[in-house]
Design an enzyme around this catalytic site. Structure first.
Site, PDB file in Angstrom:
ATOM      1  N   GLY A 113       0.833  -1.211   0.000  1.00  0.00           N
ATOM      2  CA  GLY A 113       0.000   0.000   0.000  1.00  0.00           C
ATOM      3  C   GLY A 113       0.860   1.249   0.000  1.00  0.00           C
ATOM      4  CD  GLN A 144      -3.267  11.255   3.975  1.00  0.00           C
ATOM      5  OE1 GLN A 144      -4.068  10.450   4.454  1.00  0.00           O
ATOM      6  NE2 GLN A 144      -3.125  12.477   4.454  1.00  0.00           N
ATOM      7  CB  ILE A 167      -2.381  11.187   8.594  1.00  0.00           C
ATOM      8  CG1 ILE A 167      -2.403  10.036   9.617  1.00  0.00           C
ATOM      9  CG2 ILE A 167      -0.951  11.617   8.268  1.00  0.00           C
ATOM     10  CD1 ILE A 167      -1.791  10.345  10.954  1.00  0.00           C
ATOM     11  CE1 TYR A 175      -9.537   2.091   8.063  1.00  0.00           C
ATOM     12  CE2 TYR A 175     -10.426   3.726   9.583  1.00  0.00           C
ATOM     13  CZ  TYR A 175      -9.358   3.189   8.898  1.00  0.00           C
ATOM     14  OH  TYR A 175      -8.108   3.739   9.034  1.00  0.00           O
ATOM     15  NE  ARG A 181      -3.503   3.404  -6.161  1.00  0.00           N
ATOM     16  CZ  ARG A 181      -3.687   4.581  -5.617  1.00  0.00           C
ATOM     17  NH1 ARG A 181      -4.479   5.451  -6.190  1.00  0.00           N
ATOM     18  NH2 ARG A 181      -3.061   4.929  -4.506  1.00  0.00           N
ATOM     19  CG  ASP A 220      -4.526  -8.246  -4.900  1.00  0.00           C
ATOM     20  OD1 ASP A 220      -4.721  -7.845  -3.736  1.00  0.00           O
ATOM     21  OD2 ASP A 220      -5.439  -8.674  -5.634  1.00  0.00           O
TER      22      ASP A 220
HETATM   23  P1  NAD Z   1      -4.705   5.176   1.284  1.00  0.00           P
HETATM   24  O1  NAD Z   1      -6.116   4.788   0.950  1.00  0.00           O
HETATM   25  O2  NAD Z   1      -4.236   6.523   0.891  1.00  0.00           O
HETATM   26  O3  NAD Z   1      -3.693   4.112   0.664  1.00  0.00           O
HETATM   27  C1  NAD Z   1      -3.936   2.734   0.706  1.00  0.00           C
HETATM   28  C2  NAD Z   1      -3.162   2.098  -0.430  1.00  0.00           C
HETATM   29  O4  NAD Z   1      -3.420   0.696  -0.402  1.00  0.00           O
HETATM   30  C3  NAD Z   1      -3.588   2.599  -1.813  1.00  0.00           C
HETATM   31  O5  NAD Z   1      -2.468   3.080  -2.527  1.00  0.00           O
HETATM   32  C4  NAD Z   1      -4.206   1.368  -2.473  1.00  0.00           C
HETATM   33  O6  NAD Z   1      -3.944   1.299  -3.867  1.00  0.00           O
HETATM   34  C5  NAD Z   1      -3.507   0.248  -1.734  1.00  0.00           C
HETATM   35  N1  NAD Z   1      -4.273  -1.006  -1.761  1.00  0.00           N
HETATM   36  C6  NAD Z   1      -5.598  -1.185  -1.663  1.00  0.00           C
HETATM   37  N2  NAD Z   1      -5.907  -2.479  -1.770  1.00  0.00           N
HETATM   38  C7  NAD Z   1      -4.747  -3.144  -1.923  1.00  0.00           C
HETATM   39  C8  NAD Z   1      -4.392  -4.502  -2.098  1.00  0.00           C
HETATM   40  N3  NAD Z   1      -5.332  -5.461  -2.141  1.00  0.00           N
HETATM   41  N4  NAD Z   1      -3.103  -4.829  -2.240  1.00  0.00           N
HETATM   42  C9  NAD Z   1      -2.142  -3.879  -2.233  1.00  0.00           C
HETATM   43  N5  NAD Z   1      -2.404  -2.564  -2.069  1.00  0.00           N
HETATM   44  C10 NAD Z   1      -3.692  -2.213  -1.935  1.00  0.00           C
HETATM   45  O7  NAD Z   1      -4.526   4.945   2.858  1.00  0.00           O
HETATM   46  P2  NAD Z   1      -3.577   5.736   3.859  1.00  0.00           P
HETATM   47  O8  NAD Z   1      -4.305   6.937   4.304  1.00  0.00           O
HETATM   48  O9  NAD Z   1      -2.232   5.876   3.302  1.00  0.00           O
HETATM   49  O10 NAD Z   1      -3.581   4.734   5.093  1.00  0.00           O
HETATM   50  C11 NAD Z   1      -2.565   3.759   5.284  1.00  0.00           C
HETATM   51  C12 NAD Z   1      -2.927   2.961   6.524  1.00  0.00           C
HETATM   52  O11 NAD Z   1      -3.022   3.838   7.644  1.00  0.00           O
HETATM   53  C13 NAD Z   1      -4.272   2.235   6.438  1.00  0.00           C
HETATM   54  O12 NAD Z   1      -4.184   1.008   7.124  1.00  0.00           O
HETATM   55  C14 NAD Z   1      -5.205   3.147   7.191  1.00  0.00           C
HETATM   56  O13 NAD Z   1      -6.276   2.450   7.750  1.00  0.00           O
HETATM   57  C15 NAD Z   1      -4.291   3.697   8.250  1.00  0.00           C
HETATM   58  N6  NAD Z   1      -4.759   4.989   8.763  1.00  0.00           N
HETATM   59  C16 NAD Z   1      -4.731   6.101   7.980  1.00  0.00           C
HETATM   60  C17 NAD Z   1      -5.172   7.317   8.504  1.00  0.00           C
HETATM   61  C18 NAD Z   1      -5.158   8.573   7.690  1.00  0.00           C
HETATM   62  O14 NAD Z   1      -5.628   9.624   8.175  1.00  0.00           O
HETATM   63  N7  NAD Z   1      -4.633   8.556   6.468  1.00  0.00           N
HETATM   64  C19 NAD Z   1      -5.651   7.376   9.821  1.00  0.00           C
HETATM   65  C20 NAD Z   1      -5.704   6.207  10.567  1.00  0.00           C
HETATM   66  C21 NAD Z   1      -5.221   5.016  10.053  1.00  0.00           C
HETATM   67  N1  SER Z   2      -8.316   9.187   8.570  1.00  0.00           N
HETATM   68  C1  SER Z   2      -8.954   7.918   8.714  1.00  0.00           C
HETATM   69  C2  SER Z   2     -10.342   7.953   8.201  1.00  0.00           C
HETATM   70  O1  SER Z   2     -10.914   9.019   8.250  1.00  0.00           O
HETATM   71  C3  SER Z   2      -8.965   7.506  10.168  1.00  0.00           C
HETATM   72  O2  SER Z   2      -8.626   6.177  10.244  1.00  0.00           O
HETATM   73  O3  SER Z   2     -10.847   6.947   7.794  1.00  0.00           O
END
Ligand code: NAD
Ligand code: SER
Length: 314
Positions: free
Chosen positions: A10, A14, A171, A141, A38, A51
């Site tokens: 992944g 972000q 974040i 989620y 991707r 994947d």
């Molecule tokens: P994001 O949605 O920006 O990125 C997720 C990535 O995973 C994407 O690039 C997508 O293409 C990839 N993905 C989806 N399905 C997939 C698969 N089957 N195999 C491989 N890759 C796959 O998410 P993010 O914001 O970068 O979050 C990363 C992690 O942090 C996640 O576990 C999310 O739950 C956690 N998180 C994020 C936030 C936030 O504010 N961004 C807050 C709390 C927790």
């Molecule tokens: N930033 C994330 C969301 O809004 C928190 O896990 O889903």
């Protein structure tokens, strides 16, 4: 440079896109393999498509790149997950099981799995939500993160796998765009401010949520993963906090630097998700166990976001 080989799953998201570069700074460009469903843009180190739902492909990547650690960032986030709950559950859980199993079978050194403030629900304390709290989330989620935390804890206790986790708040960073969460507005708002366009917020003006600037989130992740194993006493996931604010407060912070910034409030289905989450988080366990301390407050983040977005010509 440390002799570890890190597979990021992944990495195009972000957080992943920023964390990949930070890890390359610590472990060396060639030792950090960025993978995603991707195709990824060209970058300073190896990339691959992967994947995480395929246990075979994942095991193949671990072998091919001689990985010693996995950072599992792939997930369907809160807002997107509500559109198709069973699909979101399947992706979040199946990918995690694949990661935990390959890590156990191949005796990897460490696994990182982020959780979220979405583990909390309406029964939890809304202010300074404690580390050990009732976890009855309102979103699929959140349910997947509660289950994931418990499986991480189980693999650690039962198999001795060194899995570590943080409950990230929302974040916010200038480097990348968010991927379908409820806190996404707090990134988008800066892009509108810098373009001089009015912003329509999908949450009400007075909705407090816990947030963290990207620089702090990346540093927290590296510090957690670098800490000696005996300091990691919470094996579900650590509460983590940086700041808390409402849409009205972030707009006021932006107006200190962009005085004619305009915002309107048009709540949608994400309001109910936000209303089920805490407004602020008690992260004292992370502070005392491995020394966590955030650096950015709301105005510090606003200055840095606007500076970088302006310089990038957003
Ligand atoms: P994001 O949605 O920006 O990125 C997720 C990535 O995973 C994407 O690039 C997508 O293409 C990839 N993905 C989806 N399905 C997939 C698969 N089957 N195999 C491989 N890759 C796959 O998410 P993010 O914001 O970068 O979050 C990363 C992690 O942090 C996640 O576990 C999310 O739950 C956690 N998180 C994020 C936030 C936030 O504010 N961004 C807050 C709390 C927790
Ligand atoms: N930033 C994330 C969301 O809004 C928190 O896990 O889903």
């Amino acid at each position: 440079m440390k002799q570890e080989r890190i597979l990021i799953i992944g990495a195009g998201g972000q957080i992943g896109s920023v964390l990949t570069e930070a890890l390359r700074g610590v472990y060396g460009n060639d030792n950090v393999i960025a993978t995603d469903l991707r195709p990824l843009p060209p970058q300073n180190g190896p990339t691959d498509t992967l994947d995480a739902l395929s246990a075979r492909a994942l095991a193949g990547a671990v072998n091919k790149y001689k990985a010693t650690q996995i950072y599992h960032l792939a997930a369907i986030l809160s807002a997107t997950g509500e559109r198709d709950p069973l699909w979101a559950w399947d992706i979040n859980m199946r990918s995690l099981f694949n990661v935990l199993e390959v890590a156990r079978n191949k005796k990897l050194h460490k696994v990182y799995f982020p959780s979220s403030i979405a583990v909390f629900g309406l029964e939890a304390h809304r202010t300074d939500t404690p580390q050990f709290e009732v976890l009855i989330p309102e979103t699929v989620y959140g349910i997947s993160k509660v289950a994931g935390e418990n499986w991480a804890n189980y693999y650690c206790k039962r198999y001795g796998l060194d899995v570590r986790s943080l409950r990230y708040p929302g974040i916010i960073g200038y480097q990348s765009l968010p991927g379908g969460g409820t806190t996404d507005y707090a990134v988008d708002i800066y892009h509108y401010a810098i373009k001089g366009e009015p912003f329509s917020c999908f949450l009400r003006e007075n909705t407090p949520l816990p947030m963290l600037y990207m620089a702090d989130a990346i540093r927290a992740t590296l510090e957690l993963m670098e800490a000696p194993a005996e300091k990691i006493k919470v094996r579900t996931s650590y509460n983590l906090s940086g700041m808390s604010f409402t849409p009205g407060e972030i707009a006021a912070s932006i107006r200190k630097y962009v005085p004619d910034f305009q915002i309107s409030y048009n709540p949608d289905f994400r309001q109910a998700i936000a209303d089920s989450w805490p407004g602020s988080i008690d992260d004292s366990a992370a502070r005392s166990d491995w020394g966590w301390k955030p650096e950015y407050d709301l105005d510090g983040m606003t200055r840095d976001m606007l500076f970088h977005l302006k310089n990038r010509g957003q």
